[in-house]
Design an enzyme around this catalytic site. Structure first.
Site, PDB file in Angstrom:
ATOM      1  N   TYR A 146      41.090  78.296 -12.764  1.00  0.00           N
ATOM      2  CA  TYR A 146      40.549  79.379 -11.812  1.00  0.00           C
ATOM      3  C   TYR A 146      39.326  78.639 -10.908  1.00  0.00           C
ATOM      4  O   TYR A 146      38.865  79.121  -9.825  1.00  0.00           O
ATOM      5  CB  TYR A 146      39.782  80.527 -12.655  1.00  0.00           C
ATOM      6  CG  TYR A 146      40.823  81.461 -13.361  1.00  0.00           C
ATOM      7  CD1 TYR A 146      42.295  80.969 -13.276  1.00  0.00           C
ATOM      8  CD2 TYR A 146      40.526  82.046 -14.219  1.00  0.00           C
ATOM      9  CE1 TYR A 146      43.338  81.865 -13.908  1.00  0.00           C
ATOM     10  CE2 TYR A 146      41.524  83.192 -14.965  1.00  0.00           C
ATOM     11  CZ  TYR A 146      42.751  82.798 -14.727  1.00  0.00           C
ATOM     12  OH  TYR A 146      43.655  83.538 -15.341  1.00  0.00           O
ATOM     13  N   LYS A 195      48.247  74.027 -24.799  1.00  0.00           N
ATOM     14  CA  LYS A 195      49.708  73.486 -24.264  1.00  0.00           C
ATOM     15  C   LYS A 195      49.767  72.081 -24.463  1.00  0.00           C
ATOM     16  O   LYS A 195      50.167  71.321 -23.481  1.00  0.00           O
ATOM     17  CB  LYS A 195      49.971  74.458 -22.952  1.00  0.00           C
ATOM     18  CG  LYS A 195      51.438  74.274 -22.633  1.00  0.00           C
ATOM     19  CD  LYS A 195      52.297  74.946 -23.300  1.00  0.00           C
ATOM     20  CE  LYS A 195      53.949  75.069 -23.107  1.00  0.00           C
ATOM     21  NZ  LYS A 195      54.574  75.488 -23.808  1.00  0.00           N
ATOM     22  N   ASP A 227      52.167  79.797 -25.933  1.00  0.00           N
ATOM     23  CA  ASP A 227      53.326  80.494 -26.034  1.00  0.00           C
ATOM     24  C   ASP A 227      53.646  81.265 -27.448  1.00  0.00           C
ATOM     25  O   ASP A 227      53.990  82.328 -27.700  1.00  0.00           O
ATOM     26  CB  ASP A 227      54.488  79.983 -25.475  1.00  0.00           C
ATOM     27  CG  ASP A 227      54.815  78.463 -25.959  1.00  0.00           C
ATOM     28  OD1 ASP A 227      53.897  77.940 -26.613  1.00  0.00           O
ATOM     29  OD2 ASP A 227      55.811  77.919 -25.697  1.00  0.00           O
ATOM     30  N   ASP A 251      42.222  84.479 -20.843  1.00  0.00           N
ATOM     31  CA  ASP A 251      42.301  85.624 -19.688  1.00  0.00           C
ATOM     32  C   ASP A 251      43.442  86.579 -20.223  1.00  0.00           C
ATOM     33  O   ASP A 251      43.518  87.803 -20.556  1.00  0.00           O
ATOM     34  CB  ASP A 251      42.608  85.250 -18.539  1.00  0.00           C
ATOM     35  CG  ASP A 251      42.295  86.323 -17.280  1.00  0.00           C
ATOM     36  OD1 ASP A 251      42.198  87.212 -17.800  1.00  0.00           O
ATOM     37  OD2 ASP A 251      42.942  86.001 -16.079  1.00  0.00           O
ATOM     38  N   ASP A 255      43.429  90.045 -23.126  1.00  0.00           N
ATOM     39  CA  ASP A 255      44.043  91.306 -22.794  1.00  0.00           C
ATOM     40  C   ASP A 255      44.906  91.518 -23.612  1.00  0.00           C
ATOM     41  O   ASP A 255      45.368  92.789 -23.955  1.00  0.00           O
ATOM     42  CB  ASP A 255      44.530  91.250 -21.344  1.00  0.00           C
ATOM     43  CG  ASP A 255      43.714  91.713 -20.035  1.00  0.00           C
ATOM     44  OD1 ASP A 255      42.394  91.748 -20.732  1.00  0.00           O
ATOM     45  OD2 ASP A 255      43.989  91.752 -19.165  1.00  0.00           O
TER      46      ASP A 255
END
Ligand code: NAD
Length: 361
Positions: A146, A195, A227, A251, A255
């Site tokens: 980001y 990852k 994942d 992020d 959620d």
């Protein structure tokens, strides 16, 4: 102890829920012999209405001078409020981004707790929700994809967009240290999520986290690919204590973790810098649809205040007292409208604050 706390009531339900959090904190002060010194500042729409900007330099200076900041929520109805006719850098949310930057808040903490009494709101199968869960998602907030360089260009007549994911070892080390410190106050397990089978930034992440882990021999460290973590959060969330991860993964996972609790009015959060300073706020927004009606659930803000006591003031007993009061009130069957279920007693926002304050022991 003197606790100097800057409060940002903000917009919508913000002032109502911050009031209840102050009420509970004052009771904690009375019972445990602390003095709560609250100073309010304006931010978001409330500041636009008075000063024409979502955050003033004076407000930032007041926040910086405090030991911690407790916030309600900012923003209005994004389709009807005049605040959203302003340019993006003058809108309510710009105040939040500016204060996070000014206070150098790089670590975001979002607990996802499933209370036994609210298990009915959990969308997972009963055999999974029955085990309960209490997860702390720790997300790096100021680096990664980001904040990396980005561009859109035309190459041989074809549009091409590029975003870059960059972390240096210092950025990883400071969030890892926070993650292990917080695990020491909890069940002493860190799941570092990356990852590393694909990304260089993840391989560096893993290396630095392993170095930091050496200073915390009591904490169990495991690595998990993002994942797999997304799957495990719905398959067996009870396995997690602290989930430590970079900005974008955090992020998405935070959620997901909060959704599996099913109760938006119960979710606290904190953003910390490299001192004890932090900004504490509920995960939900300003709920303009129910503002001013005294029906909002103040518990997320009150649990954020408990996090403030634990992480900015090291007042663990006092934080426990608030969390136990929440469990007690739920056990006794009191509910605000958003978490109401059959057979329970529906209460207003200020009544919930009173019930919690009365149960601080
Ligand atoms: P929201 O979280 O405010 O509301 C979503 C739904 O949940 C609404 O129906 C609302 O009534 C309900 N709800 C939320 N909190 C509740 C509570 N404590 N008790 C009972 N019900 C509750 O999200 P939204 O409607 O998408 O956003 C409204 C405004 O809030 C927007 O301006 C948005 O930008 C802002 N917002 C601010 C923050 C922040 O300050 N950190 C975070 C998210 C959204």
């Amino acid at each position: 102890m003197q606790l100097n706390i800057t409060c940002i009531p903000g917009d919508g339900i913000g002032p109502e829920i911050v009031n209840e959090a102050k009420k509970v904190l004052n009771k904690v002060g009375q019972v445990y012999g602390h003095t709560m010194n609250f100073t309010d500042i304006l931010m978001g729409g409330a500041s636009i209405d008075v000063h024409g900007v979502p955050l003033t330099e004076e407000a930032v200076a007041t926040a910086k001078a405090a030991d911690a900041v407790l916030m309600g929520s900012i923003g209005g109805d994004t389709t009807t409020s005049p605040w959203y006719k302003l340019p993006p850098n003058k809108r309510p949310e710009a105040g939040l981004l500016a204060i996070r930057k000014a206070l150098n808040l790089f670590a975001n903490l979002r607990p996802a707790v499933l209370y036994h009494e609210l298990a009915g709101a959990c969308p997972l199968k009963e055999e999974i929700s029955d085990k309960g869960f209490d997860i702390m998602i720790m997300r790096e907030l100021t680096g990664g994809l980001y904040f990396g360089e980005r561009k859109t260009e035309e190459v041989n007549g074809v549009l091409k967009a590029t975003d870059t994911l960059t972390y240096d070892e210092n950025e990883i080390r400071r969030i890892a240290i926070k993650g292990f410190d917080i695990a020491m106050k909890r069940r002493k397990k860190v799941t570092s999520v990356d990852k590393a089978n694909v990304l260089d930034s993840s391989r560096l992440w893993r290396k630095v986290v392993e170095e930091v882990a050496k200073d915390y021999p009591e904490v169990t460290l495991e690595h998990m690919l993002v994942d797999n973590c997304a799957m495990q959060l719905v398959k067996d969330p009870s396995q997690f204590d602290v989930v430590l991860t970079e900005n974008m993964f955090g992020d998405i996972l935070s959620d997901e973790a909060s959704m599996v609790t099913g109760s938006i009015g119960m979710l606290a959060s904190a953003s910390l810098n490299d001192t004890k300073f932090g900004l504490y706020e509920p995960s939900h927004g300003s709920a303009p649809d129910i503002a001013g009606k005294n029906i909002a659930n103040p518990i997320a803000t009150i649990l954020s205040a408990a996090m403030m006591l634990r992480y900015s003031f090291d007042l663990d007993k006092e934080a426990d007292a608030i969390e136990n009061a929440v469990k007690q009130v739920l056990k006794e069957g009191y509910r605000t409208g958003d978490i109401m279920s059959e057979g329970c007693t529906k209460v207003l926002c200020d009544e919930m604050g009173n019930l919690l304050a009365e149960r601080i022991k």
